[in-house]
Design an enzyme around this catalytic site. Structure first.
Site, PDB file in Angstrom:
ATOM      1  N   SER A  14       5.061 -23.388   6.403  1.00  0.00           N
ATOM      2  CA  SER A  14       4.191 -22.294   6.015  1.00  0.00           C
ATOM      3  C   SER A  14       4.898 -21.017   6.425  1.00  0.00           C
ATOM      4  O   SER A  14       6.029 -20.788   6.042  1.00  0.00           O
ATOM      5  CB  SER A  14       2.824 -22.527   6.669  1.00  0.00           C
ATOM      6  OG  SER A  14       2.029 -21.397   6.643  1.00  0.00           O
ATOM      7  N   HIS A  41       3.282 -23.433   1.956  1.00  0.00           N
ATOM      8  CA  HIS A  41       2.105 -22.610   1.694  1.00  0.00           C
ATOM      9  C   HIS A  41       2.602 -21.266   1.201  1.00  0.00           C
ATOM     10  O   HIS A  41       3.522 -20.700   1.775  1.00  0.00           O
ATOM     11  CB  HIS A  41       1.321 -22.362   2.986  1.00  0.00           C
ATOM     12  CG  HIS A  41       0.728 -23.598   3.554  1.00  0.00           C
ATOM     13  ND1 HIS A  41       0.205 -23.643   4.812  1.00  0.00           N
ATOM     14  CD2 HIS A  41       0.573 -24.836   3.038  1.00  0.00           C
ATOM     15  CE1 HIS A  41      -0.247 -24.861   5.049  1.00  0.00           C
ATOM     16  NE2 HIS A  41      -0.021 -25.607   3.990  1.00  0.00           N
ATOM     17  N   ASP A 134      -1.879 -27.738   9.152  1.00  0.00           N
ATOM     18  CA  ASP A 134      -1.590 -28.599   8.007  1.00  0.00           C
ATOM     19  C   ASP A 134      -0.264 -29.310   8.233  1.00  0.00           C
ATOM     20  O   ASP A 134       0.675 -28.736   8.765  1.00  0.00           O
ATOM     21  CB  ASP A 134      -1.532 -27.745   6.732  1.00  0.00           C
ATOM     22  CG  ASP A 134      -1.416 -28.594   5.465  1.00  0.00           C
ATOM     23  OD1 ASP A 134      -1.877 -29.742   5.486  1.00  0.00           O
ATOM     24  OD2 ASP A 134      -0.883 -28.088   4.469  1.00  0.00           O
TER      25      ASP A 134
END
Length: 191
Positions: A14, A41, A134
């Site tokens: 991310s 992400h 995540d």
């Protein structure tokens, strides 16, 4: 076997993940014998083309994932914005626009989990810098299926939240810096 691969590399990240993954993937040659799937992400309104960014700097062939596309060696598959990426038993992709997971779509957990279900111990999961949790349950799933679970060293990550969450959920994971991850992926290439 043409078009199919014995092994799959899945990378998630991310915040800070673009830079980290770019450094790792630059080490891989054009004839790398395994496909690499990258789930990052990105801001929902991010219009930049990640595929072009990677294509300019890597020897691997960078492509954005299409639904039903087959996995091929020497390719970097980039998760498209706003879709979860799943791997099917026949080594093709499926894209899914169901609910967000961990506030994310694409969710790293979704891809890691489905990769481990298809490739089992031949899955190499690598979780990089990021500001959410995540990826940690997906990485644990890879580890539980006897795949290889690698986490970027939190001290090196731009944001350590994601690596730390993964280390907490999968105590047996390998913690490596970028150079270590590069070296590991290149040794796989030689076996």
């Amino acid at each position: 076997m043409h078009g199919t691969s014995s092994r799959l590399i899945v990378i998630g990240g991310s915040w800070g993940g673009i830079q980290a993954s770019m450094k790792i993937l630059r080490a891989l040659p054009a004839d790398y014998p395994f496909p690499v799937v990258l789930v990052l992400h990105r801001l929902r309104n991010y219009e930049g083309n990640l595929q072009e960014l990677y294509e300019k700097k890597l020897a691997l062939k960078a492509v954005e994932i299409d639904d039903k596309a087959p996995l091929e060696a020497g390719h970097l598959y980039i998760a498209p914005a706003n879709y979860h990426v799943l791997l099917e038993k026949d080594h093709t992709f499926s894209l899914d626009d169901s609910e967000l997971e961990n506030y994310s779509r694409p969710s790293i957990d979704v891809t890691f989990t489905s990769a481990a279900d298809v490739f089992g111990k031949n899955t190499v999961g690598i979780l990089l810098s990021g500001a959410s949790k995540d990826g940690s349950s997906g990485l644990k799933h890879i580890f539980d299926k006897r795949g290889t679970a690698i986490v970027q060293h939190p001290g090196e990550a731009e944001i350590a939240i994601m690596p730390l969450a993964a280390i907490n959920s999968t105590p047996g994971c390998r913690i490596m810096n970028i150079e270590g991850i590069q070296a590991y992926l290149l040794t796989l290439h030689e076996h």
